[in-house]
Write a protein that holds these residues in place. Structure first.
Motif, PDB file in Angstrom:
ATOM      1  N   GLU A 116      -7.891  -8.803 -14.315  1.00 38.89           N
ATOM      2  CA  GLU A 116      -8.555  -7.878 -15.221  1.00 38.89           C
ATOM      3  C   GLU A 116      -8.303  -6.467 -15.092  1.00 38.89           C
ATOM      4  OE1 GLU A 116     -11.452  -8.625 -17.230  1.00 38.89           O
ATOM      5  OE2 GLU A 116     -10.969 -10.841 -16.987  1.00 38.89           O
ATOM      6  N   ASN A 117      -8.059  -5.876 -13.884  1.00 39.59           N
ATOM      7  CA  ASN A 117      -7.765  -4.462 -13.910  1.00 39.59           C
ATOM      8  C   ASN A 117      -6.610  -4.064 -14.583  1.00 39.59           C
ATOM      9  OD1 ASN A 117      -9.820  -4.084 -12.359  1.00 39.59           O
ATOM     10  ND2 ASN A 117      -8.882  -3.997 -10.172  1.00 39.59           N
ATOM     11  N   TYR A 118      -5.520  -4.854 -14.804  1.00 39.99           N
ATOM     12  CA  TYR A 118      -4.109  -4.893 -15.478  1.00 39.99           C
ATOM     13  C   TYR A 118      -4.085  -5.388 -16.677  1.00 39.99           C
ATOM     14  CZ  TYR A 118      -2.660  -2.704 -10.947  1.00 39.99           C
ATOM     15  OH  TYR A 118      -2.693  -1.736  -9.868  1.00 39.99           O
ATOM     16  N   GLY A 119      -5.229  -5.995 -17.269  1.00 43.28           N
ATOM     17  CA  GLY A 119      -5.213  -6.553 -18.667  1.00 43.28           C
ATOM     18  C   GLY A 119      -4.250  -7.804 -18.871  1.00 43.28           C
ATOM     19  N   ILE A 120      -4.003  -8.451 -17.708  1.00 44.55           N
ATOM     20  CA  ILE A 120      -3.405  -9.568 -17.650  1.00 44.55           C
ATOM     21  C   ILE A 120      -4.061 -10.889 -17.892  1.00 44.55           C
ATOM     22  CG2 ILE A 120      -1.979 -11.099 -16.337  1.00 44.55           C
ATOM     23  CD1 ILE A 120      -1.074  -8.686 -14.587  1.00 44.55           C
ATOM     24  N   VAL A 121      -3.762 -11.500 -19.126  1.00 44.78           N
ATOM     25  CA  VAL A 121      -4.585 -13.014 -19.434  1.00 44.78           C
ATOM     26  C   VAL A 121      -4.394 -13.754 -18.365  1.00 44.78           C
ATOM     27  CG1 VAL A 121      -4.533 -14.811 -21.038  1.00 44.78           C
ATOM     28  CG2 VAL A 121      -4.084 -12.519 -21.884  1.00 44.78           C
ATOM     29  N   HIS A 122      -5.351 -14.168 -17.890  1.00 43.68           N
ATOM     30  CA  HIS A 122      -5.448 -15.165 -16.548  1.00 43.68           C
ATOM     31  C   HIS A 122      -6.355 -16.502 -16.517  1.00 43.68           C
ATOM     32  CE1 HIS A 122      -9.180 -13.304 -15.195  1.00 43.68           C
ATOM     33  NE2 HIS A 122      -8.793 -12.281 -15.643  1.00 43.68           N
ATOM     34  N   GLN A 123      -7.167 -16.613 -17.521  1.00 46.68           N
ATOM     35  CA  GLN A 123      -8.012 -17.677 -17.663  1.00 46.68           C
ATOM     36  C   GLN A 123      -7.256 -18.782 -18.475  1.00 46.68           C
ATOM     37  OE1 GLN A 123     -10.597 -18.048 -16.282  1.00 46.68           O
ATOM     38  NE2 GLN A 123     -11.182 -15.767 -15.955  1.00 46.68           N
ATOM     39  N   ASN A 124      -7.250 -20.053 -17.828  1.00 50.26           N
ATOM     40  CA  ASN A 124      -6.405 -21.197 -18.323  1.00 50.26           C
ATOM     41  C   ASN A 124      -6.703 -21.316 -19.944  1.00 50.26           C
ATOM     42  OD1 ASN A 124      -5.102 -21.741 -16.124  1.00 50.26           O
ATOM     43  ND2 ASN A 124      -6.672 -23.229 -15.374  1.00 50.26           N
ATOM     44  N   GLU A 125      -7.910 -21.275 -20.330  1.00 47.45           N
ATOM     45  CA  GLU A 125      -8.487 -21.415 -21.796  1.00 47.45           C
ATOM     46  C   GLU A 125      -7.619 -20.402 -22.665  1.00 47.45           C
ATOM     47  OE1 GLU A 125     -12.408 -21.468 -24.337  1.00 47.45           O
ATOM     48  OE2 GLU A 125     -12.595 -22.302 -22.452  1.00 47.45           O
ATOM     49  N   GLN A 126      -7.700 -19.304 -22.076  1.00 51.00           N
ATOM     50  CA  GLN A 126      -7.270 -18.114 -22.946  1.00 51.00           C
ATOM     51  C   GLN A 126      -5.556 -18.443 -22.965  1.00 51.00           C
ATOM     52  OE1 GLN A 126      -8.456 -14.930 -20.507  1.00 51.00           O
ATOM     53  NE2 GLN A 126      -9.535 -14.087 -22.287  1.00 51.00           N
ATOM     54  N   ILE A 127      -5.098 -18.845 -21.962  1.00 47.81           N
ATOM     55  CA  ILE A 127      -3.506 -18.986 -21.872  1.00 47.81           C
ATOM     56  C   ILE A 127      -3.142 -20.103 -22.838  1.00 47.81           C
ATOM     57  CG2 ILE A 127      -1.740 -19.676 -20.537  1.00 47.81           C
ATOM     58  CD1 ILE A 127      -3.191 -18.212 -18.373  1.00 47.81           C
ATOM     59  N   PHE A 128      -3.842 -21.096 -22.868  1.00 51.77           N
ATOM     60  CA  PHE A 128      -3.497 -22.247 -23.636  1.00 51.77           C
ATOM     61  C   PHE A 128      -3.844 -22.062 -25.165  1.00 51.77           C
ATOM     62  CE2 PHE A 128      -3.404 -24.603 -19.555  1.00 51.77           C
ATOM     63  CZ  PHE A 128      -2.050 -25.114 -19.828  1.00 51.77           C
ATOM     64  N   ASP A 129      -4.896 -21.355 -25.270  1.00 48.71           N
ATOM     65  CA  ASP A 129      -5.220 -21.070 -26.716  1.00 48.71           C
ATOM     66  C   ASP A 129      -3.946 -20.271 -27.407  1.00 48.71           C
ATOM     67  OD1 ASP A 129      -7.619 -22.196 -26.868  1.00 48.71           O
ATOM     68  OD2 ASP A 129      -8.904 -20.545 -26.596  1.00 48.71           O
ATOM     69  N   TYR A 130      -3.667 -19.275 -26.591  1.00 55.30           N
ATOM     70  CA  TYR A 130      -2.391 -18.496 -27.059  1.00 55.30           C
ATOM     71  C   TYR A 130      -1.082 -19.464 -27.614  1.00 55.30           C
ATOM     72  CZ  TYR A 130       1.504 -15.188 -26.923  1.00 55.30           C
ATOM     73  OH  TYR A 130       2.661 -14.605 -27.419  1.00 55.30           O
TER      74      TYR A 130
END
Length: 73
Positions: free
Chosen positions: A38-52
């Protein structure tokens, strides 16, 4: 090497044949991981990653080169 420690037996009784072993500190580690992402703006939630991954558009259509693509001079 150290038969008096009974490491094989201790390991077997603690973990059996598990393929994955969760850390006793997994809650704290995951909290730390999510906080840093979160602090570095890195996508880390599985749902967000697979949506992308599912919406990623391939803009260029490439084809693999072949040795037959070159002319011998």
């Amino acid at each position: 090497m150290f038969p008096y420690l009974n490491l094989k037996e201790k390991y077997g009784s603690a973990y059996g044949n598990q393929y994955l072993i969760e850390s006793p500190n997994s809650r704290q580690l995951m909290r730390f991981f999510h906080e840093k992402c979160e602090n570095y703006g890195i996508v880390h939630q599985n749902e967000q990653i697979f949506d992308y991954l599912y919406t990623f558009e391939q803009k260029n259509h490439y084809r693999q080169l072949s040795i037959w693509d070159w002319e011998v001079k």
